[in-house]
Motif scaffolding. Structure first.
Motif, PDB file in Angstrom:
ATOM      1  N   THR A   1     -16.233 -11.596  -5.453  1.00  0.00           N
ATOM      2  CA  THR A   1     -16.119  -9.990  -6.209  1.00  0.00           C
ATOM      3  C   THR A   1     -17.173  -9.177  -5.493  1.00  0.00           C
ATOM      4  O   THR A   1     -18.070  -9.657  -4.870  1.00  0.00           O
ATOM      5  CB  THR A   1     -16.123 -10.051  -7.614  1.00  0.00           C
ATOM      6  N   ARG A   2     -16.913  -7.984  -5.313  1.00  0.00           N
ATOM      7  CA  ARG A   2     -17.850  -7.084  -5.028  1.00  0.00           C
ATOM      8  C   ARG A   2     -18.615  -6.408  -6.022  1.00  0.00           C
ATOM      9  O   ARG A   2     -19.543  -5.605  -5.886  1.00  0.00           O
ATOM     10  CB  ARG A   2     -17.258  -5.703  -4.324  1.00  0.00           C
ATOM     11  N   ARG A   3     -18.085  -6.683  -7.316  1.00  0.00           N
ATOM     12  CA  ARG A   3     -18.921  -6.229  -8.546  1.00  0.00           C
ATOM     13  C   ARG A   3     -20.253  -6.874  -8.664  1.00  0.00           C
ATOM     14  O   ARG A   3     -20.257  -8.260  -8.342  1.00  0.00           O
ATOM     15  CB  ARG A   3     -17.916  -6.531  -9.869  1.00  0.00           C
ATOM     16  N   PRO A   4     -21.246  -6.284  -9.362  1.00  0.00           N
ATOM     17  CA  PRO A   4     -22.598  -6.699  -9.366  1.00  0.00           C
ATOM     18  C   PRO A   4     -22.729  -7.871 -10.690  1.00  0.00           C
ATOM     19  O   PRO A   4     -23.698  -8.410 -10.647  1.00  0.00           O
ATOM     20  CB  PRO A   4     -23.448  -5.420  -9.680  1.00  0.00           C
ATOM     21  N   GLU A   5     -21.918  -7.924 -11.736  1.00  0.00           N
ATOM     22  CA  GLU A   5     -21.937  -8.861 -12.655  1.00  0.00           C
ATOM     23  C   GLU A   5     -22.048 -10.367 -12.240  1.00  0.00           C
ATOM     24  O   GLU A   5     -21.432 -10.767 -11.411  1.00  0.00           O
ATOM     25  CB  GLU A   5     -20.941  -8.498 -13.665  1.00  0.00           C
ATOM     26  N   ARG A   6     -22.855 -11.016 -13.138  1.00  0.00           N
ATOM     27  CA  ARG A   6     -22.882 -12.442 -12.576  1.00  0.00           C
ATOM     28  C   ARG A   6     -23.157 -13.567 -13.758  1.00  0.00           C
ATOM     29  O   ARG A   6     -23.054 -14.752 -13.527  1.00  0.00           O
ATOM     30  CB  ARG A   6     -24.583 -12.642 -11.767  1.00  0.00           C
ATOM     31  N   SER A   7     -22.874 -12.935 -15.031  1.00  0.00           N
ATOM     32  CA  SER A   7     -22.689 -13.549 -16.036  1.00  0.00           C
ATOM     33  C   SER A   7     -21.592 -14.445 -16.499  1.00  0.00           C
ATOM     34  O   SER A   7     -20.601 -14.228 -15.834  1.00  0.00           O
ATOM     35  CB  SER A   7     -22.972 -12.732 -17.485  1.00  0.00           C
ATOM     36  N   GLU A   8     -21.637 -15.552 -17.343  1.00  0.00           N
ATOM     37  CA  GLU A   8     -20.377 -16.331 -17.562  1.00  0.00           C
ATOM     38  C   GLU A   8     -19.550 -15.579 -18.595  1.00  0.00           C
ATOM     39  O   GLU A   8     -18.212 -15.710 -18.415  1.00  0.00           O
ATOM     40  CB  GLU A   8     -20.919 -17.614 -18.454  1.00  0.00           C
ATOM     41  N   GLU A   9     -19.930 -14.505 -19.309  1.00  0.00           N
ATOM     42  CA  GLU A   9     -18.871 -13.706 -19.898  1.00  0.00           C
ATOM     43  C   GLU A   9     -17.967 -12.907 -18.869  1.00  0.00           C
ATOM     44  O   GLU A   9     -16.820 -12.633 -19.002  1.00  0.00           O
ATOM     45  CB  GLU A   9     -19.816 -12.472 -20.761  1.00  0.00           C
ATOM     46  N   PHE A  10     -18.833 -12.472 -17.756  1.00  0.00           N
ATOM     47  CA  PHE A  10     -18.069 -11.497 -16.635  1.00  0.00           C
ATOM     48  C   PHE A  10     -16.941 -12.793 -16.084  1.00  0.00           C
ATOM     49  O   PHE A  10     -15.717 -12.404 -15.625  1.00  0.00           O
ATOM     50  CB  PHE A  10     -18.899 -11.272 -15.579  1.00  0.00           C
ATOM     51  N   GLN A  11     -17.349 -13.917 -15.922  1.00  0.00           N
ATOM     52  CA  GLN A  11     -16.531 -15.128 -15.226  1.00  0.00           C
ATOM     53  C   GLN A  11     -15.268 -15.128 -16.054  1.00  0.00           C
ATOM     54  O   GLN A  11     -14.128 -15.344 -15.705  1.00  0.00           O
ATOM     55  CB  GLN A  11     -17.345 -16.442 -15.059  1.00  0.00           C
ATOM     56  N   ALA A  12     -15.423 -15.424 -17.391  1.00  0.00           N
ATOM     57  CA  ALA A  12     -14.550 -15.344 -18.381  1.00  0.00           C
ATOM     58  C   ALA A  12     -13.588 -14.382 -18.282  1.00  0.00           C
ATOM     59  O   ALA A  12     -12.401 -14.552 -18.678  1.00  0.00           O
ATOM     60  CB  ALA A  12     -15.090 -15.567 -19.749  1.00  0.00           C
ATOM     61  N   GLN A  13     -14.003 -13.038 -18.445  1.00  0.00           N
ATOM     62  CA  GLN A  13     -13.092 -12.190 -18.291  1.00  0.00           C
ATOM     63  C   GLN A  13     -12.195 -11.934 -17.019  1.00  0.00           C
ATOM     64  O   GLN A  13     -11.119 -11.569 -17.103  1.00  0.00           O
ATOM     65  CB  GLN A  13     -13.861 -10.696 -18.249  1.00  0.00           C
ATOM     66  N   CYS A  14     -12.991 -12.463 -15.930  1.00  0.00           N
ATOM     67  CA  CYS A  14     -12.217 -12.547 -14.641  1.00  0.00           C
ATOM     68  C   CYS A  14     -10.943 -13.463 -14.767  1.00  0.00           C
ATOM     69  O   CYS A  14      -9.940 -13.317 -14.411  1.00  0.00           O
ATOM     70  CB  CYS A  14     -12.906 -12.596 -13.366  1.00  0.00           C
ATOM     71  N   LEU A  15     -11.494 -14.794 -15.412  1.00  0.00           N
ATOM     72  CA  LEU A  15     -10.552 -15.665 -15.313  1.00  0.00           C
ATOM     73  C   LEU A  15      -9.330 -15.316 -16.307  1.00  0.00           C
ATOM     74  O   LEU A  15      -8.366 -15.718 -16.089  1.00  0.00           O
ATOM     75  CB  LEU A  15     -11.331 -17.107 -15.870  1.00  0.00           C
ATOM     76  N   LYS A  16      -9.640 -14.714 -17.429  1.00  0.00           N
ATOM     77  CA  LYS A  16      -8.591 -14.137 -18.369  1.00  0.00           C
ATOM     78  C   LYS A  16      -7.814 -13.439 -17.646  1.00  0.00           C
ATOM     79  O   LYS A  16      -6.295 -13.688 -17.783  1.00  0.00           O
ATOM     80  CB  LYS A  16      -9.348 -13.685 -19.505  1.00  0.00           C
ATOM     81  N   ARG A  17      -8.123 -12.657 -16.770  1.00  0.00           N
ATOM     82  CA  ARG A  17      -7.343 -11.608 -16.014  1.00  0.00           C
ATOM     83  C   ARG A  17      -6.426 -12.479 -15.027  1.00  0.00           C
ATOM     84  O   ARG A  17      -5.281 -11.944 -14.932  1.00  0.00           O
ATOM     85  CB  ARG A  17      -7.999 -10.530 -15.481  1.00  0.00           C
ATOM     86  N   LEU A  18      -7.048 -13.392 -14.368  1.00  0.00           N
ATOM     87  CA  LEU A  18      -6.560 -14.156 -13.406  1.00  0.00           C
ATOM     88  C   LEU A  18      -5.179 -14.969 -13.891  1.00  0.00           C
ATOM     89  O   LEU A  18      -4.032 -14.844 -13.577  1.00  0.00           O
ATOM     90  CB  LEU A  18      -7.192 -15.308 -12.627  1.00  0.00           C
ATOM     91  N   MET A  19      -5.493 -15.313 -15.084  1.00  0.00           N
ATOM     92  CA  MET A  19      -4.341 -16.047 -16.126  1.00  0.00           C
ATOM     93  C   MET A  19      -3.145 -15.246 -16.507  1.00  0.00           C
ATOM     94  O   MET A  19      -2.062 -15.715 -16.228  1.00  0.00           O
ATOM     95  CB  MET A  19      -4.862 -16.725 -17.060  1.00  0.00           C
ATOM     96  N   GLU A  20      -3.503 -13.782 -16.531  1.00  0.00           N
ATOM     97  CA  GLU A  20      -2.495 -12.609 -16.941  1.00  0.00           C
ATOM     98  C   GLU A  20      -1.560 -12.542 -15.517  1.00  0.00           C
ATOM     99  O   GLU A  20      -0.520 -12.379 -15.768  1.00  0.00           O
ATOM    100  CB  GLU A  20      -3.168 -11.725 -17.221  1.00  0.00           C
ATOM    101  N   VAL A  21      -2.486 -12.561 -14.416  1.00  0.00           N
ATOM    102  CA  VAL A  21      -1.703 -12.519 -13.267  1.00  0.00           C
ATOM    103  C   VAL A  21      -0.584 -13.430 -13.155  1.00  0.00           C
ATOM    104  O   VAL A  21       0.436 -13.239 -12.719  1.00  0.00           O
ATOM    105  CB  VAL A  21      -2.660 -12.486 -12.028  1.00  0.00           C
ATOM    106  N   HIS A  22      -0.954 -14.796 -13.521  1.00  0.00           N
ATOM    107  CA  HIS A  22      -0.046 -15.859 -13.392  1.00  0.00           C
ATOM    108  C   HIS A  22       0.854 -15.932 -14.523  1.00  0.00           C
ATOM    109  O   HIS A  22       1.506 -17.131 -14.683  1.00  0.00           O
ATOM    110  CB  HIS A  22      -0.812 -17.180 -13.227  1.00  0.00           C
ATOM    111  N   GLY A  23       0.878 -15.003 -15.502  1.00  0.00           N
ATOM    112  CA  GLY A  23       1.933 -14.798 -16.533  1.00  0.00           C
ATOM    113  C   GLY A  23       1.583 -15.802 -18.053  1.00  0.00           C
ATOM    114  O   GLY A  23       2.196 -16.073 -18.747  1.00  0.00           O
ATOM    115  N   LEU A  24       0.231 -16.383 -17.922  1.00  0.00           N
ATOM    116  CA  LEU A  24      -0.320 -16.979 -19.194  1.00  0.00           C
ATOM    117  C   LEU A  24      -0.821 -16.064 -20.246  1.00  0.00           C
ATOM    118  O   LEU A  24      -1.643 -14.980 -19.914  1.00  0.00           O
ATOM    119  CB  LEU A  24      -1.526 -17.852 -18.764  1.00  0.00           C
TER     120      LEU A  24
END
Length: 221
Positions: free
Chosen positions: A96-119
């Motif tokens: 990512t080009r975003r500056p966040e590095r926390s596990e909360e940010f990782q979780a938010q991105c992972l949730k969005r990725l799963m939405e991309v895959h229809g979950l």
């Protein structure tokens, strides 16, 4: 450092892992998760998801990519679940080009990725650092996470645990130095702390190859 991965034992192992993951019915997909921050995530997803199967997301810990930690167990999961095995940001082919590095940010991105895959509903399994991310997913998105399994993840760790010597490191900076080794001797130190019976007499060239493919090239690509 020149890219010599075509001569690399470690890269050859990754190539074999990719063949194996394909053999289990998964395919490799890279997706822009559309957060406006240039966030791109790689994930192994079912070639043909089945509605009759529940969904499970396998989240890796520190390492170059998810294949290493789940290769030995993946076939046991695919028999029962629609399996999704992502690379967390800054590991493997996710960035990512975003500056966040926390596990909360990782979780938010992972949730969005799963939405991309229809979950919309899933269970999560997290190992080590992946356990922190899985815990954060469950805390932030309880409507989406059915079950969370955390393996070797000290999510209840407190500052006093560090000061009382629960871990063999003084602080987080030392932990970071050990977990991201940059020399053969630093990698040997990580192995001594990680294994009950660490391998001995591993040559420097082998460890250097492992460090380059596992840690350095992931950030260069």
């Amino acid at each position: 450092m020149a890219d010599k991965r075509w001569l690399s034992f470690t890269a050859s192992r990754d190539w074999l892992y990719r063949l194996f993951f394909n053999h289990t019915g998964l395919r490799s997909v890279i997706s822009d998760i559309g957060d406006g921050g240039g966030t791109v995530m790689h994930c192994w997803v079912p070639r043909i998801p089945k509605q009759s199967k529940p969904n499970v997301v396998l989240i890796h810990g520190f390492g170059a990519n998810a294949m290493w930690q789940y290769a030995d167990a993946i076939s046991h999961f695919t028999a029962t679940f629609n399996v999704y095995v992502p690379d967390l940001l800054f590991f493997g082919r996710s960035y990512t080009r975003r500056p966040e590095r926390s596990e909360e940010f990782q979780a938010q991105c992972l949730k969005r990725l799963m939405e991309v895959h229809g979950l919309s509903r899933m269970s999560v399994v997290g190992i080590s650092y992946g356990g922190f991310v899985g815990y954060s997913m469950a805390a932030q998105f309880p409507e989406a996470v059915e079950r969370a399994v955390l393996c070797c993840a000290g999510v209840s760790l407190e500052e006093k645990d560090m000061s009382e010597g629960l871990f063999m490191v003084r602080d987080l900076q030392e932990a970071k130095r050990i977990l991201l080794p940059q020399t053969p001797e630093m990698l040997r130190e990580l192995m001594r702390l990680s294994f009950a019976r660490p391998a001995k007499r591993i040559p420097d060239w082998f460890l250097t190859d492992f460090i380059y493919v596992s840690f350095i090239s992931s950030f260069l690509n």
